[in-house]
Design a protein around this motif. Sequence first.
Motif, PDB file in Angstrom:
ATOM      1  N   GLY A   1      -4.878   1.819  -0.497  1.00 37.61           N
ATOM      2  CA  GLY A   1      -5.868   1.087   0.293  1.00 37.61           C
ATOM      3  C   GLY A   1      -6.712   2.024   1.137  1.00 37.61           C
ATOM      4  N   ASP A   2      -7.935   1.553   1.440  1.00 34.78           N
ATOM      5  CA  ASP A   2      -8.740   2.348   2.375  1.00 34.78           C
ATOM      6  C   ASP A   2      -8.208   2.183   3.800  1.00 34.78           C
ATOM      7  OD1 ASP A   2      -9.595  -0.220   2.784  1.00 34.78           O
ATOM      8  OD2 ASP A   2     -11.738   0.197   2.539  1.00 34.78           O
ATOM      9  N   SER A   3      -7.132   1.387   3.949  1.00 34.32           N
ATOM     10  CA  SER A   3      -6.404   1.357   5.228  1.00 34.32           C
ATOM     11  C   SER A   3      -5.805   2.737   5.520  1.00 34.32           C
ATOM     12  CB  SER A   3      -5.300   0.293   5.198  1.00 34.32           C
ATOM     13  OG  SER A   3      -4.528   0.398   4.016  1.00 34.32           O
TER      14      SER A   3
ATOM     15  N   TYR B   1       0.106   5.834   0.109  1.00 35.90           N
ATOM     16  CA  TYR B   1      -0.980   6.823   0.190  1.00 35.90           C
ATOM     17  C   TYR B   1      -0.531   8.220  -0.208  1.00 35.90           C
ATOM     18  CZ  TYR B   1      -2.016   2.917   3.281  1.00 35.90           C
ATOM     19  OH  TYR B   1      -2.161   1.656   3.789  1.00 35.90           O
TER      20      TYR B   1
ATOM     21  N   LYS C   1     -10.403  -1.639  -6.548  1.00 35.00           N
ATOM     22  CA  LYS C   1     -10.634  -2.863  -5.778  1.00 35.00           C
ATOM     23  C   LYS C   1     -11.922  -2.697  -4.982  1.00 35.00           C
ATOM     24  CE  LYS C   1      -7.911  -4.083  -2.083  1.00 35.00           C
ATOM     25  NZ  LYS C   1      -8.846  -4.026  -0.918  1.00 35.00           N
TER      26      LYS C   1
ATOM     27  N   VAL D   1       0.504  -3.791   4.298  1.00 37.24           N
ATOM     28  CA  VAL D   1       0.299  -2.355   4.529  1.00 37.24           C
ATOM     29  C   VAL D   1       1.671  -1.753   4.853  1.00 37.24           C
ATOM     30  CG1 VAL D   1      -0.747  -0.682   6.127  1.00 37.24           C
ATOM     31  CG2 VAL D   1      -2.097  -2.621   5.275  1.00 37.24           C
TER      32      VAL D   1
ATOM     33  N   ILE E   1      -2.797 -11.744   1.902  1.00 38.96           N
ATOM     34  CA  ILE E   1      -2.316 -11.036   3.101  1.00 38.96           C
ATOM     35  C   ILE E   1      -2.791 -11.900   4.264  1.00 38.96           C
ATOM     36  CG2 ILE E   1      -4.277  -9.378   2.879  1.00 38.96           C
ATOM     37  CD1 ILE E   1      -2.437  -7.426   4.573  1.00 38.96           C
TER      38      ILE E   1
ATOM     39  N   VAL F   1      -7.679 -10.316  -4.044  1.00 36.90           N
ATOM     40  CA  VAL F   1      -6.973 -10.329  -2.754  1.00 36.90           C
ATOM     41  C   VAL F   1      -7.659 -11.350  -1.847  1.00 36.90           C
ATOM     42  CG1 VAL F   1      -6.579  -9.000  -0.628  1.00 36.90           C
ATOM     43  CG2 VAL F   1      -6.108  -7.958  -2.849  1.00 36.90           C
TER      44      VAL F   1
ATOM     45  N   VAL G   1       0.636  -8.971  -0.384  1.00 37.25           N
ATOM     46  CA  VAL G   1       0.482  -7.538  -0.120  1.00 37.25           C
ATOM     47  C   VAL G   1       0.618  -7.286   1.377  1.00 37.25           C
ATOM     48  CG1 VAL G   1      -2.062  -7.733  -0.052  1.00 37.25           C
ATOM     49  CG2 VAL G   1      -1.024  -5.486  -0.348  1.00 37.25           C
TER      50      VAL G   1
ATOM     51  N   HIS H   1     -11.711  -8.793  -3.583  1.00 30.36           N
ATOM     52  CA  HIS H   1     -11.147  -8.877  -2.219  1.00 30.36           C
ATOM     53  C   HIS H   1     -12.083  -9.757  -1.391  1.00 30.36           C
ATOM     54  CE1 HIS H   1      -9.236  -6.492   1.385  1.00 30.36           C
ATOM     55  NE2 HIS H   1      -9.493  -7.756   1.705  1.00 30.36           N
TER      56      HIS H   1
ATOM     57  N   GLU I   1      -7.646 -12.251   2.045  1.00 30.62           N
ATOM     58  CA  GLU I   1      -7.134 -11.727   3.321  1.00 30.62           C
ATOM     59  C   GLU I   1      -7.481 -12.650   4.471  1.00 30.62           C
ATOM     60  OE1 GLU I   1      -7.856  -7.571   4.039  1.00 30.62           O
ATOM     61  OE2 GLU I   1      -7.109  -7.685   6.097  1.00 30.62           O
TER      62      GLU I   1
ATOM     63  N   ASP J   1      -8.747   1.461  -3.722  1.00 26.19           N
ATOM     64  CA  ASP J   1      -9.926   0.907  -3.043  1.00 26.19           C
ATOM     65  C   ASP J   1     -11.129   1.816  -3.221  1.00 26.19           C
ATOM     66  OD1 ASP J   1      -9.437  -1.565  -1.859  1.00 26.19           O
ATOM     67  OD2 ASP J   1      -8.493  -0.679  -0.089  1.00 26.19           O
TER      68      ASP J   1
ATOM     69  N   LEU K   1      -1.193  -0.428  -3.971  1.00 22.46           N
ATOM     70  CA  LEU K   1      -2.602  -0.337  -3.612  1.00 22.46           C
ATOM     71  C   LEU K   1      -2.811   0.920  -2.780  1.00 22.46           C
ATOM     72  CD1 LEU K   1      -5.517  -1.474  -3.228  1.00 22.46           C
ATOM     73  CD2 LEU K   1      -4.655  -2.627  -1.173  1.00 22.46           C
TER      74      LEU K   1
ATOM     75  N   THR L   1       0.852  -1.188   0.000  1.00 20.56           N
ATOM     76  CA  THR L   1       0.000   0.000   0.000  1.00 20.56           C
ATOM     77  C   THR L   1       0.890   1.241   0.000  1.00 20.56           C
ATOM     78  OG1 THR L   1      -0.101   0.259   2.403  1.00 20.56           O
ATOM     79  CG2 THR L   1      -1.753  -1.182   1.393  1.00 20.56           C
TER      80      THR L   1
HETATM   81  O1  KIV Z   1      -6.833  -1.259   2.454  1.00 12.24           O
HETATM   82  C1  KIV Z   1      -5.901  -2.073   2.414  1.00 12.24           C
HETATM   83  O2  KIV Z   1      -4.759  -1.769   2.797  1.00 12.24           O
HETATM   84  C2  KIV Z   1      -6.173  -3.399   1.894  1.00 12.24           C
HETATM   85  C3  KIV Z   1      -5.099  -4.426   2.026  1.00 12.24           C
HETATM   86  C4  KIV Z   1      -4.994  -4.879   3.430  1.00 12.24           C
HETATM   87  C5  KIV Z   1      -5.292  -5.572   1.099  1.00 12.24           C
HETATM   88  O3  KIV Z   1      -7.224  -3.656   1.405  1.00 12.24           O
END
Ligand code: KIV
Length: 271
Positions: A50-52, A31, A120, A222, A210, A187, A220, A144, A189, A90, A48, A29
């Motif tokens: 990610g929405d993380s 950002y 995703k 984070v 993951i 993905v 993958v 996912h 998870e 995401d 990615l 990931t």
């Molecule tokens: O948002 C994210 O970081 C994810 C990964 C954990 C696959 O979806």
Amino acid sequence: MSVNKETKRITTHTLQRMKMNGEKISMLTAYDYSFAKIFDSSGIDIILVGDSASNVMAGHETTLPITLDQMIYHASSVVRGVSRCLIVVDLPFGSYQGNSKEALYSTVRIMKETGAHAVKLEGGEEILESVKRIISSGIPVMGHLGLTPQSIYKFGTYTVRAKEEAEAEKLKRDARLLEEAGCFAVVLEKIPAALAKEVSQSLSIPTIGIGAGKYCDGQVLVMHDMLGINTEFKPRFLRQYLKLHDTISNAVQQYIRDVKSQDFPNEQEQY
Ligand code: KIV
């Protein structure tokens, strides 16, 4: 690895070839512009967005609060730092679950406003209509399955998913449906390694794991977890490649000492 002008861009076709050739796919990931630039020039295959970001950038407890506008901000920053790897974004919670028209609208905003290459979505059969509509518009979709953090309040915990037969069967069926719908990768998870192996062998598209073991076609993590920026999060599946929290903290403490003692700035560090 350093990237020059002749370096070829990674596409969904590259990933398909990698699976066929048994070459594992690396995904991390990111950002923002600066980290994306480092990861891309280091040779990562996929970034990615990610929405993380909701957790590691904004400090929320779950991924639910992040908005489409915030994902667009992160994704467009990442795109400006990348010249080689594939960028997947995401779709945030609430931007696609309503209906397929809404899902397409959110995806089109991401594609137009960021310059990313794919999206995703979390889920299987429940979101299949949206997946098909997005793909029929020419936009690549990554699935996912398994632990899907946007459903955390339904699950109640972040423990391993699909340990029971019924859930494992649903996951296998969902994976097949996503492949048939045209997803370019899925993905997986936090599911048992044996199940991830079975799914990876049965699909022709790549699986990216993951916490899903070594038999996935790629992995993958984070970035904050693998770089050790997060100190609290240490699940069994995580390998920490750096202890960046400590490195940064030591540097900041040294800076504070230098300022207080008037060591910084010195004669050479002023105009
Ligand atoms: O948002 C994210 O970081 C994810 C990964 C954990 C696959 O979806």
